[in-house]
Design a protein around this motif. Structure first.
Motif, PDB file in Angstrom:
ATOM      1  N   ASP A  69       0.818  -1.228   0.000  1.00 51.77           N
ATOM      2  CA  ASP A  69       0.000   0.000   0.000  1.00 51.77           C
ATOM      3  C   ASP A  69       0.842   1.264   0.000  1.00 51.77           C
ATOM      4  O   ASP A  69       0.477   2.260   0.633  1.00 51.77           O
ATOM      5  N   ASP A  70       1.983   1.236  -0.679  1.00 53.82           N
ATOM      6  CA  ASP A  70       2.877   2.398  -0.762  1.00 53.82           C
ATOM      7  C   ASP A  70       3.275   2.942   0.602  1.00 53.82           C
ATOM      8  O   ASP A  70       3.631   4.114   0.733  1.00 53.82           O
ATOM      9  N   ALA A  71       3.214   2.113   1.646  1.00 55.57           N
ATOM     10  CA  ALA A  71       3.482   2.633   2.984  1.00 55.57           C
ATOM     11  C   ALA A  71       4.262   1.694   3.895  1.00 55.57           C
ATOM     12  O   ALA A  71       4.962   2.151   4.795  1.00 55.57           O
ATOM     13  N   ILE A  72       4.155   0.392   3.697  1.00 53.57           N
ATOM     14  CA  ILE A  72       4.745  -0.563   4.638  1.00 53.57           C
ATOM     15  C   ILE A  72       5.844  -1.352   3.937  1.00 53.57           C
ATOM     16  O   ILE A  72       5.596  -2.046   2.957  1.00 53.57           O
ATOM     17  N   PHE A  73       7.072  -1.232   4.466  1.00 53.31           N
ATOM     18  CA  PHE A  73       8.225  -1.950   3.919  1.00 53.31           C
ATOM     19  C   PHE A  73       8.351  -3.287   4.643  1.00 53.31           C
ATOM     20  O   PHE A  73       8.400  -3.339   5.871  1.00 53.31           O
ATOM     21  N   VAL A  74       8.386  -4.379   3.882  1.00 55.92           N
ATOM     22  CA  VAL A  74       8.453  -5.724   4.445  1.00 55.92           C
ATOM     23  C   VAL A  74       9.694  -6.418   3.906  1.00 55.92           C
ATOM     24  O   VAL A  74       9.927  -6.446   2.697  1.00 55.92           O
ATOM     25  N   CYS A  75      10.505  -6.971   4.823  1.00 55.57           N
ATOM     26  CA  CYS A  75      11.687  -7.741   4.416  1.00 55.57           C
ATOM     27  C   CYS A  75      11.938  -8.845   5.426  1.00 55.57           C
ATOM     28  O   CYS A  75      11.398  -8.836   6.528  1.00 55.57           O
ATOM     29  N   HIS A  76      12.755  -9.797   5.053  1.00 50.57           N
ATOM     30  CA  HIS A  76      13.052 -10.930   5.923  1.00 50.57           C
ATOM     31  C   HIS A  76      13.949 -10.528   7.088  1.00 50.57           C
ATOM     32  O   HIS A  76      13.737 -10.937   8.210  1.00 50.57           O
ATOM     33  N   GLY A  77      14.967  -9.726   6.803  1.00 50.36           N
ATOM     34  CA  GLY A  77      15.937  -9.353   7.828  1.00 50.36           C
ATOM     35  C   GLY A  77      15.533  -8.093   8.558  1.00 50.36           C
ATOM     36  O   GLY A  77      14.539  -8.074   9.272  1.00 50.36           O
ATOM     37  N   GLY A  78      16.287  -7.042   8.370  1.00 46.76           N
ATOM     38  CA  GLY A  78      15.976  -5.837   9.118  1.00 46.76           C
ATOM     39  C   GLY A  78      16.569  -4.594   8.504  1.00 46.76           C
ATOM     40  O   GLY A  78      16.828  -4.529   7.311  1.00 46.76           O
ATOM     41  N   LEU A  79      16.810  -3.618   9.357  1.00 40.06           N
ATOM     42  CA  LEU A  79      17.296  -2.313   8.938  1.00 40.06           C
ATOM     43  C   LEU A  79      18.713  -2.403   8.384  1.00 40.06           C
ATOM     44  O   LEU A  79      19.486  -3.283   8.742  1.00 40.06           O
ATOM     45  N   PHE A  80      19.042  -1.431   7.542  1.00 43.86           N
ATOM     46  CA  PHE A  80      20.352  -1.413   6.891  1.00 43.86           C
ATOM     47  C   PHE A  80      21.403  -0.742   7.771  1.00 43.86           C
ATOM     48  O   PHE A  80      21.083   0.104   8.591  1.00 43.86           O
ATOM     49  N   ARG A  81      22.652  -1.099   7.568  1.00 47.49           N
ATOM     50  CA  ARG A  81      23.748  -0.509   8.352  1.00 47.49           C
ATOM     51  C   ARG A  81      24.045   0.928   7.951  1.00 47.49           C
ATOM     52  O   ARG A  81      24.755   1.623   8.644  1.00 47.49           O
ATOM     53  N   VAL A  82      23.494   1.372   6.832  1.00 50.72           N
ATOM     54  CA  VAL A  82      23.627   2.758   6.378  1.00 50.72           C
ATOM     55  C   VAL A  82      22.232   3.318   6.137  1.00 50.72           C
ATOM     56  O   VAL A  82      21.277   2.570   5.920  1.00 50.72           O
ATOM     57  N   GLY A  83      22.119   4.646   6.158  1.00 50.78           N
ATOM     58  CA  GLY A  83      20.823   5.272   5.968  1.00 50.78           C
ATOM     59  C   GLY A  83      20.531   5.609   4.521  1.00 50.78           C
ATOM     60  O   GLY A  83      21.359   5.409   3.631  1.00 50.78           O
ATOM     61  N   ASN A  84      19.349   6.118   4.287  1.00 47.95           N
ATOM     62  CA  ASN A  84      18.913   6.621   2.983  1.00 47.95           C
ATOM     63  C   ASN A  84      18.876   5.565   1.884  1.00 47.95           C
ATOM     64  O   ASN A  84      19.090   5.882   0.718  1.00 47.95           O
ATOM     65  N   ILE A  85      18.614   4.327   2.230  1.00 45.58           N
ATOM     66  CA  ILE A  85      18.482   3.273   1.223  1.00 45.58           C
ATOM     67  C   ILE A  85      17.073   3.352   0.642  1.00 45.58           C
ATOM     68  O   ILE A  85      16.096   3.468   1.376  1.00 45.58           O
ATOM     69  N   THR A  86      16.980   3.304  -0.668  1.00 44.00           N
ATOM     70  CA  THR A  86      15.685   3.386  -1.335  1.00 44.00           C
ATOM     71  C   THR A  86      15.383   2.079  -2.064  1.00 44.00           C
ATOM     72  O   THR A  86      16.260   1.221  -2.230  1.00 44.00           O
ATOM     73  N   ILE A  87      14.158   1.968  -2.515  1.00 42.03           N
ATOM     74  CA  ILE A  87      13.769   0.804  -3.312  1.00 42.03           C
ATOM     75  C   ILE A  87      14.626   0.721  -4.572  1.00 42.03           C
ATOM     76  O   ILE A  87      14.979  -0.374  -5.018  1.00 42.03           O
ATOM     77  N   ASN A  88      15.002   1.853  -5.127  1.00 46.18           N
ATOM     78  CA  ASN A  88      15.872   1.847  -6.311  1.00 46.18           C
ATOM     79  C   ASN A  88      17.201   1.179  -6.011  1.00 46.18           C
ATOM     80  O   ASN A  88      17.744   0.462  -6.855  1.00 46.18           O
ATOM     81  N   HIS A  89      17.762   1.398  -4.813  1.00 49.19           N
ATOM     82  CA  HIS A  89      18.998   0.705  -4.431  1.00 49.19           C
ATOM     83  C   HIS A  89      18.779  -0.806  -4.438  1.00 49.19           C
ATOM     84  O   HIS A  89      19.625  -1.561  -4.926  1.00 49.19           O
ATOM     85  N   LEU A  90      17.666  -1.237  -3.881  1.00 46.80           N
ATOM     86  CA  LEU A  90      17.393  -2.673  -3.802  1.00 46.80           C
ATOM     87  C   LEU A  90      17.140  -3.269  -5.186  1.00 46.80           C
ATOM     88  O   LEU A  90      17.606  -4.372  -5.477  1.00 46.80           O
ATOM     89  N   ASN A  91      16.432  -2.542  -6.025  1.00 43.48           N
ATOM     90  CA  ASN A  91      16.189  -3.036  -7.390  1.00 43.48           C
ATOM     91  C   ASN A  91      17.474  -3.152  -8.192  1.00 43.48           C
ATOM     92  O   ASN A  91      17.553  -3.956  -9.122  1.00 43.48           O
ATOM     93  N   ALA A  92      18.489  -2.364  -7.844  1.00 44.59           N
ATOM     94  CA  ALA A  92      19.750  -2.367  -8.588  1.00 44.59           C
ATOM     95  C   ALA A  92      20.749  -3.396  -8.071  1.00 44.59           C
ATOM     96  O   ALA A  92      21.832  -3.545  -8.636  1.00 44.59           O
ATOM     97  N   LEU A  93      20.410  -4.124  -7.013  1.00 46.17           N
ATOM     98  CA  LEU A  93      21.355  -5.106  -6.467  1.00 46.17           C
ATOM     99  C   LEU A  93      21.691  -6.175  -7.508  1.00 46.17           C
ATOM    100  O   LEU A  93      20.794  -6.719  -8.154  1.00 46.17           O
ATOM    101  N   PRO A  94      22.978  -6.489  -7.643  1.00 47.99           N
ATOM    102  CA  PRO A  94      23.387  -7.557  -8.574  1.00 47.99           C
ATOM    103  C   PRO A  94      23.192  -8.915  -7.913  1.00 47.99           C
ATOM    104  O   PRO A  94      24.134  -9.553  -7.461  1.00 47.99           O
ATOM    105  N   ARG A  95      21.962  -9.343  -7.821  1.00 46.18           N
ATOM    106  CA  ARG A  95      21.628 -10.540  -7.033  1.00 46.18           C
ATOM    107  C   ARG A  95      22.443 -11.758  -7.423  1.00 46.18           C
ATOM    108  O   ARG A  95      22.916 -12.501  -6.587  1.00 46.18           O
TER     109      ARG A  95
END
Length: 96
Positions: free
Chosen positions: A29-55
Motif C-alpha cells: 500500500d505504498d506505505a509498509i516496507f516488508v523484508c526478511h531481515g531488518g534495517l540497513f547498516r547505512v541510511g537513505n536506502i531506497t527501493i531503487n537501491h534494492l532493485n539495482a542489487l546484482p543478485r
C-alpha cells in the motif's frame, strides 16, 4: 550447501532459479516496507537501491557495498535494547 545436501547440480540450478524469482522485499500500500531481515547498516536506502542489487553476483561473504545491503535485508535481526551490534548468527547485525 545445496550440492552437499543433494549432490546434484540440477538441484542447485533449480534453487538458483527460484532465488532469482523471489523478491527480497516488498512495499505494501505504498506505505509498509516488508523484508526478511531488518534495517540497513547505512541510511537513505531506497527501493531503487534494492532493485539495482546484482543478485546473481552477490556472495554473502564478500565486502562489496551492494552485498552489505543484501546481507542486511536477509540476515539482520531485531533486538530489545536500542542501538546496533554484530549479529549472533554471524551474518548481519542486530538493531533496536
Amino acid at each position: 550447501e545445496v550440492n552437499e545436501k543433494f549432490g546434484s547440480l540440477h538441484m542447485f540450478t533449480l534453487f538458483a532459479t527460484v532465488w532469482d524469482l523471489l523478491p527480497i522485499a516488498a512495499v505494501l500500500d505504498d506505505a509498509i516496507f516488508v523484508c526478511h531481515g531488518g534495517l540497513f547498516r547505512v541510511g537513505n536506502i531506497t527501493i531503487n537501491h534494492l532493485n539495482a542489487l546484482p543478485r546473481r553476483d552477490c556472495d554473502l561473504r564478500c565486502k562489496q557495498s551492494a552485498t552489505h545491503l543484501m546481507v542486511d535485508i536477509l540476515w539482520n535481526d531485531p533486538q530489545e535494547e536500542e542501538g546496533r551490534k554484530q549479529g549472533e548468527r554471524g551474518g548481519g547485525s542486530e538493531t533496536g
